[in-house]
Design an enzyme around this catalytic site. Structure first.
Site, mmCIF file in Angstrom:
data_model
loop_
_atom_site.group_PDB
_atom_site.id
_atom_site.type_symbol
_atom_site.label_atom_id
_atom_site.label_comp_id
_atom_site.label_asym_id
_atom_site.label_seq_id
_atom_site.Cartn_x
_atom_site.Cartn_y
_atom_site.Cartn_z
ATOM 1 N N VAL A 50 0.868 -1.179 0.000
ATOM 2 C CA VAL A 50 0.000 0.000 0.000
ATOM 3 C C VAL A 50 0.907 1.231 0.000
ATOM 4 O O VAL A 50 1.552 1.529 1.014
ATOM 5 C CB VAL A 50 -0.931 0.007 1.232
ATOM 6 C CG1 VAL A 50 -1.779 1.281 1.247
ATOM 7 C CG2 VAL A 50 -1.830 -1.228 1.243
ATOM 8 N N GLU A 51 0.965 1.898 -1.154
ATOM 9 C CA GLU A 51 1.883 3.039 -1.309
ATOM 10 C C GLU A 51 1.212 4.347 -0.890
ATOM 11 O O GLU A 51 0.044 4.375 -0.497
ATOM 12 C CB GLU A 51 2.396 3.068 -2.756
ATOM 13 C CG GLU A 51 3.178 1.793 -3.067
ATOM 14 C CD GLU A 51 3.783 1.772 -4.462
ATOM 15 O OE1 GLU A 51 3.422 2.625 -5.302
ATOM 16 O OE2 GLU A 51 4.617 0.880 -4.706
ATOM 17 N N GLU A 62 4.446 -7.111 3.334
ATOM 18 C CA GLU A 62 4.737 -7.827 4.590
ATOM 19 C C GLU A 62 4.246 -7.046 5.805
ATOM 20 O O GLU A 62 3.954 -7.636 6.851
ATOM 21 C CB GLU A 62 6.246 -8.089 4.697
ATOM 22 C CG GLU A 62 6.781 -9.120 3.712
ATOM 23 C CD GLU A 62 7.116 -8.539 2.330
ATOM 24 O OE1 GLU A 62 6.681 -7.413 2.004
ATOM 25 O OE2 GLU A 62 7.833 -9.241 1.581
ATOM 26 N N CYS A 93 12.107 -7.998 0.514
ATOM 27 C CA CYS A 93 13.194 -7.027 0.668
ATOM 28 C C CYS A 93 13.849 -7.206 2.053
ATOM 29 O O CYS A 93 13.327 -7.908 2.925
ATOM 30 C CB CYS A 93 12.676 -5.604 0.496
ATOM 31 S SG CYS A 93 11.720 -4.962 1.882
HETATM 32 N N1 THU Z 1 7.590 -4.406 -1.978
HETATM 33 C C1 THU Z 1 6.895 -5.181 -1.089
HETATM 34 O O1 THU Z 1 5.703 -4.953 -0.836
HETATM 35 N N2 THU Z 1 7.550 -6.211 -0.492
HETATM 36 C C2 THU Z 1 8.825 -6.590 -0.787
HETATM 37 O O2 THU Z 1 9.365 -7.480 -0.131
HETATM 38 C C3 THU Z 1 9.530 -5.944 -1.904
HETATM 39 C C4 THU Z 1 8.999 -4.607 -2.284
HETATM 40 C C5 THU Z 1 6.890 -3.258 -2.586
HETATM 41 C C6 THU Z 1 7.282 -1.920 -2.028
HETATM 42 C C7 THU Z 1 6.869 -0.995 -3.150
HETATM 43 O O3 THU Z 1 5.494 -0.668 -2.987
HETATM 44 C C8 THU Z 1 7.034 -1.839 -4.402
HETATM 45 O O4 THU Z 1 7.159 -3.186 -3.966
HETATM 46 C C9 THU Z 1 8.260 -1.472 -5.225
HETATM 47 O O5 THU Z 1 9.410 -1.469 -4.458
#
Ligand code: THU
Length: 134
Positions: A50-51, A62, A93
């Site tokens: 969710v950005e 996560e 990540c």
């Molecule tokens: N992102 C995740 O939701 N989880 C991860 O483990 C890797 C990255 C999301 C963050 C961001 O909204 C998008 O992927 C691009 O980085």
């Protein structure tokens, strides 16, 4: 799918992650992510990213997962998978590996492009709750 045995249905877990990914809010990166995990009581939980217009405030999928873990009764994560927009397996990540470590520990099994691996191999020598009690 129950418990942490070898009969875990990874395909089912991936399907739940893909479903969560379909509900991601990722207008800035254009990179929807979905995650799903099995809890030690047999529950399956999930999350999506969710950005935010203030880019640095975006929440990884996560974050939603660990929130759901607690909001649905707590417990320990035993199996975890993460998928990208194509439904392909994605590695979490670095920050999210730390989130997973808090609630699954080093034995949490992760689906990765290199196969099923324990979190101890994805986050070696992890800092965790035990360090604070010594
Ligand atoms: N992102 C995740 O939701 N989880 C991860 O483990 C890797 C990255 C999301 C963050 C961001 O909204 C998008 O992927 C691009 O980085």
């Amino acid at each position: 799918m129950t418990g942490a045995g070898p009969d875990v249905d990874w395909e089912k877990l991936r399907a739940v992650a893909r479903d969560a990914m379909s509900r991601a809010y990722a207008p800035y990166s254009g990179y929807p992510v979905g995650v799903a995990a099995l809890v030690d009581d047999g529950r399956i939980i999930s999350g999506c990213n969710v950005e935010n217009a203030s880019y640095g405030l975006g929440l990884c999928a996560e974050c939603g997962l660990v929130s759901e873990l607690h909001n649905t009764g707590g417990g320990r994560l035993t199996h975890f998978t993460c998928v990208d927009r194509n439904g392909e397996t994605l590695v979490p990540c670095g920050r999210c590996r730390q989130l997973l470590h808090e609630f699954g520990g080093p034995d949490l099994l992760l689906e990765t492009p290199a196969g099923i691996l324990p979190l101890s191999q994805m986050l070696p020598q992890a800092f965790g709750p035990d360090h604070l009690s010594t």
